[in-house]
Design a protein around this motif. Structure first.
Motif, PDB file in Angstrom:
ATOM      1  N   SER A 166      -1.987 -11.005  -7.945  1.00 14.49           N
ATOM      2  CA  SER A 166      -2.286 -11.097  -6.748  1.00 14.49           C
ATOM      3  C   SER A 166      -3.298 -12.118  -6.372  1.00 14.49           C
ATOM      4  N   LEU A 167      -4.048 -12.547  -7.229  1.00 20.18           N
ATOM      5  CA  LEU A 167      -4.960 -13.874  -7.194  1.00 20.18           C
ATOM      6  C   LEU A 167      -4.089 -15.000  -6.928  1.00 20.18           C
ATOM      7  N   ILE A 168      -3.006 -15.027  -7.832  1.00 20.03           N
ATOM      8  CA  ILE A 168      -2.177 -16.214  -8.112  1.00 20.03           C
ATOM      9  C   ILE A 168      -1.552 -16.473  -6.664  1.00 20.03           C
ATOM     10  N   SER A 169      -1.044 -15.417  -6.268  1.00 21.60           N
ATOM     11  CA  SER A 169      -0.544 -15.242  -5.055  1.00 21.60           C
ATOM     12  C   SER A 169      -1.171 -15.784  -3.690  1.00 21.60           C
ATOM     13  N   SER A 170      -2.673 -15.349  -3.623  1.00 22.51           N
ATOM     14  CA  SER A 170      -3.286 -15.492  -2.454  1.00 22.51           C
ATOM     15  C   SER A 170      -3.928 -16.838  -2.985  1.00 22.51           C
ATOM     16  N   GLU A 171      -3.808 -17.352  -4.046  1.00 26.60           N
ATOM     17  CA  GLU A 171      -4.353 -18.761  -4.041  1.00 26.60           C
ATOM     18  C   GLU A 171      -3.011 -19.820  -3.748  1.00 26.60           C
ATOM     19  N   ILE A 172      -2.153 -19.442  -3.968  1.00 25.89           N
ATOM     20  CA  ILE A 172      -0.732 -20.190  -3.210  1.00 25.89           C
ATOM     21  C   ILE A 172      -0.521 -20.293  -1.690  1.00 25.89           C
ATOM     22  N   GLU A 173      -0.729 -19.063  -1.314  1.00 21.56           N
ATOM     23  CA  GLU A 173      -0.849 -18.961   0.240  1.00 21.56           C
ATOM     24  C   GLU A 173      -1.962 -19.852   0.879  1.00 21.56           C
ATOM     25  N   TYR A 174      -3.012 -19.687   0.341  1.00 18.55           N
ATOM     26  CA  TYR A 174      -3.914 -20.439   0.890  1.00 18.55           C
ATOM     27  C   TYR A 174      -3.711 -22.108   0.869  1.00 18.55           C
ATOM     28  N   THR A 175      -3.360 -22.315  -0.435  1.00 22.25           N
ATOM     29  CA  THR A 175      -3.137 -23.845  -0.507  1.00 22.25           C
ATOM     30  C   THR A 175      -1.954 -24.538   0.430  1.00 22.25           C
ATOM     31  N   ILE A 176      -0.952 -23.631   0.423  1.00 20.11           N
ATOM     32  CA  ILE A 176       0.291 -24.226   1.324  1.00 20.11           C
ATOM     33  C   ILE A 176      -0.291 -24.042   2.720  1.00 20.11           C
ATOM     34  N   ASN A 177      -0.858 -22.904   3.210  1.00 16.24           N
ATOM     35  CA  ASN A 177      -1.545 -22.898   4.541  1.00 16.24           C
ATOM     36  C   ASN A 177      -2.307 -24.151   4.911  1.00 16.24           C
ATOM     37  N   ALA A 178      -2.946 -24.267   4.027  1.00 10.90           N
ATOM     38  CA  ALA A 178      -4.171 -25.208   4.307  1.00 10.90           C
ATOM     39  C   ALA A 178      -3.862 -26.960   4.100  1.00 10.90           C
ATOM     40  N   PHE A 179      -2.726 -26.996   3.665  1.00 11.50           N
ATOM     41  CA  PHE A 179      -2.639 -28.495   2.964  1.00 11.50           C
ATOM     42  C   PHE A 179      -0.930 -28.916   3.546  1.00 11.50           C
ATOM     43  N   GLU A 180      -0.190 -27.873   3.759  1.00 12.39           N
ATOM     44  CA  GLU A 180       1.103 -28.639   4.180  1.00 12.39           C
ATOM     45  C   GLU A 180       1.513 -27.800   5.527  1.00 12.39           C
ATOM     46  N   VAL A 217       5.039 -15.193  -0.565  1.00 11.69           N
ATOM     47  CA  VAL A 217       4.945 -15.551  -2.027  1.00 11.69           C
ATOM     48  C   VAL A 217       5.098 -14.334  -2.879  1.00 11.69           C
ATOM     49  N   ASN A 218       5.948 -14.415  -3.840  1.00 11.69           N
ATOM     50  CA  ASN A 218       6.040 -13.233  -4.688  1.00 11.69           C
ATOM     51  C   ASN A 218       5.876 -13.450  -6.146  1.00 11.69           C
ATOM     52  N   VAL A 219       4.756 -12.991  -6.770  1.00 11.24           N
ATOM     53  CA  VAL A 219       4.533 -13.433  -8.136  1.00 11.24           C
ATOM     54  C   VAL A 219       4.559 -12.098  -9.011  1.00 11.24           C
ATOM     55  N   GLU A 220       5.683 -12.296 -10.073  1.00  9.60           N
ATOM     56  CA  GLU A 220       6.184 -11.171 -10.912  1.00  9.60           C
ATOM     57  C   GLU A 220       5.491 -11.514 -12.419  1.00  9.60           C
ATOM     58  N   ILE A 221       5.017 -10.495 -12.995  1.00 13.31           N
ATOM     59  CA  ILE A 221       4.449 -10.835 -14.333  1.00 13.31           C
ATOM     60  C   ILE A 221       5.610 -10.967 -15.597  1.00 13.31           C
ATOM     61  N   ASP A 222       5.731 -11.611 -16.124  1.00 11.44           N
ATOM     62  CA  ASP A 222       6.685 -12.045 -17.441  1.00 11.44           C
ATOM     63  C   ASP A 222       6.137 -11.539 -18.550  1.00 11.44           C
ATOM     64  N   ASP A 223       6.307 -10.282 -19.150  1.00  8.43           N
ATOM     65  CA  ASP A 223       5.312  -9.984 -20.263  1.00  8.43           C
ATOM     66  C   ASP A 223       5.913 -10.582 -21.559  1.00  8.43           C
ATOM     67  N   ASP A 224       7.273 -10.752 -21.227  1.00  9.76           N
ATOM     68  CA  ASP A 224       8.051 -11.367 -22.843  1.00  9.76           C
ATOM     69  C   ASP A 224       7.871 -12.672 -23.130  1.00  9.76           C
ATOM     70  N   ASN A 225       7.309 -13.527 -21.869  1.00  7.33           N
ATOM     71  CA  ASN A 225       6.934 -15.009 -22.149  1.00  7.33           C
ATOM     72  C   ASN A 225       5.621 -15.314 -21.681  1.00  7.33           C
ATOM     73  N   ASN A 226       4.578 -14.106 -21.712  1.00  8.11           N
ATOM     74  CA  ASN A 226       3.334 -14.226 -21.392  1.00  8.11           C
ATOM     75  C   ASN A 226       3.165 -15.094 -20.236  1.00  8.11           C
ATOM     76  N   ALA A 227       3.617 -15.081 -18.804  1.00  9.66           N
ATOM     77  CA  ALA A 227       3.817 -16.087 -17.859  1.00  9.66           C
ATOM     78  C   ALA A 227       4.005 -15.208 -16.396  1.00  9.66           C
ATOM     79  N   PHE A 228       4.230 -15.943 -15.580  1.00  5.70           N
ATOM     80  CA  PHE A 228       4.373 -15.462 -14.074  1.00  5.70           C
ATOM     81  C   PHE A 228       5.510 -16.073 -13.703  1.00  5.70           C
TER      82      PHE A 228
END
Length: 131
Positions: free
Chosen positions: A71-85, A93-104
């Motif tokens: 959720s924090l990653i999603s909010s940060e991406i939303e803020y960045t795009i809205n502020a600078f582009e 913005v949809n962020v899903e957890i990838d447990d198998d690869n320890n990533a998003f």
């Protein structure tokens, strides 16, 4: 697909046109897509003369792999795009957890201002890395 404006950015490879020897450029949809990706993947302070541009998602990648961090990653991406582009209107913005690869896995949907019927999508795989 014609656009109401022509958007151009330098190609990140800084390659040359073999005939004119001019620097290669990316145009329209590709230029905006590259700009959005660069904004999201740039940390504040990395751009000379504009230290505020960028997002703090790299720091968030070292937080626990959970829904709060997603959720924090999603909010940060939303803020960045809205502020600078200013050429895009963010849809989702949809962020899903990838447990198998320890990533998003991140999916960013947006429209280009002046082209509201054309939704563009960026897929990003965000993982922890040490420099």
């Amino acid at each position: 697909m014609p656009t109401s404006k022509v958007f151009k950015d330098l190609n990140i490879t800084f390659g040359q046109n073999p005939v004119t020897k001019d620097l290669l450029v990316t145009k329209n949809y590709d230029a905006i897509k590259r700009s959005v990706m660069n904004l999201v993947l740039t940390q504040p302070g990395e751009r000379f003369f504009n230290p505020n541009i960028g997002s703090k998602i790299r720091n968030l990648l070292f937080e626990p792999l959970d829904y709060v961090t997603a959720s924090l990653i999603s909010s940060e991406i939303e803020y960045t795009i809205n502020a600078f582009e200013k050429r895009v209107k963010l849809k989702e913005v949809n962020v899903e957890i990838d447990d198998d690869n320890n990533a998003f896995n991140v999916v960013i949907d947006y429209t280009i201002i002046g082209e509201p019927s054309s939704v563009q999508t960026i897929d990003l795989f965000l993982e922890r890395t040490r420099a």
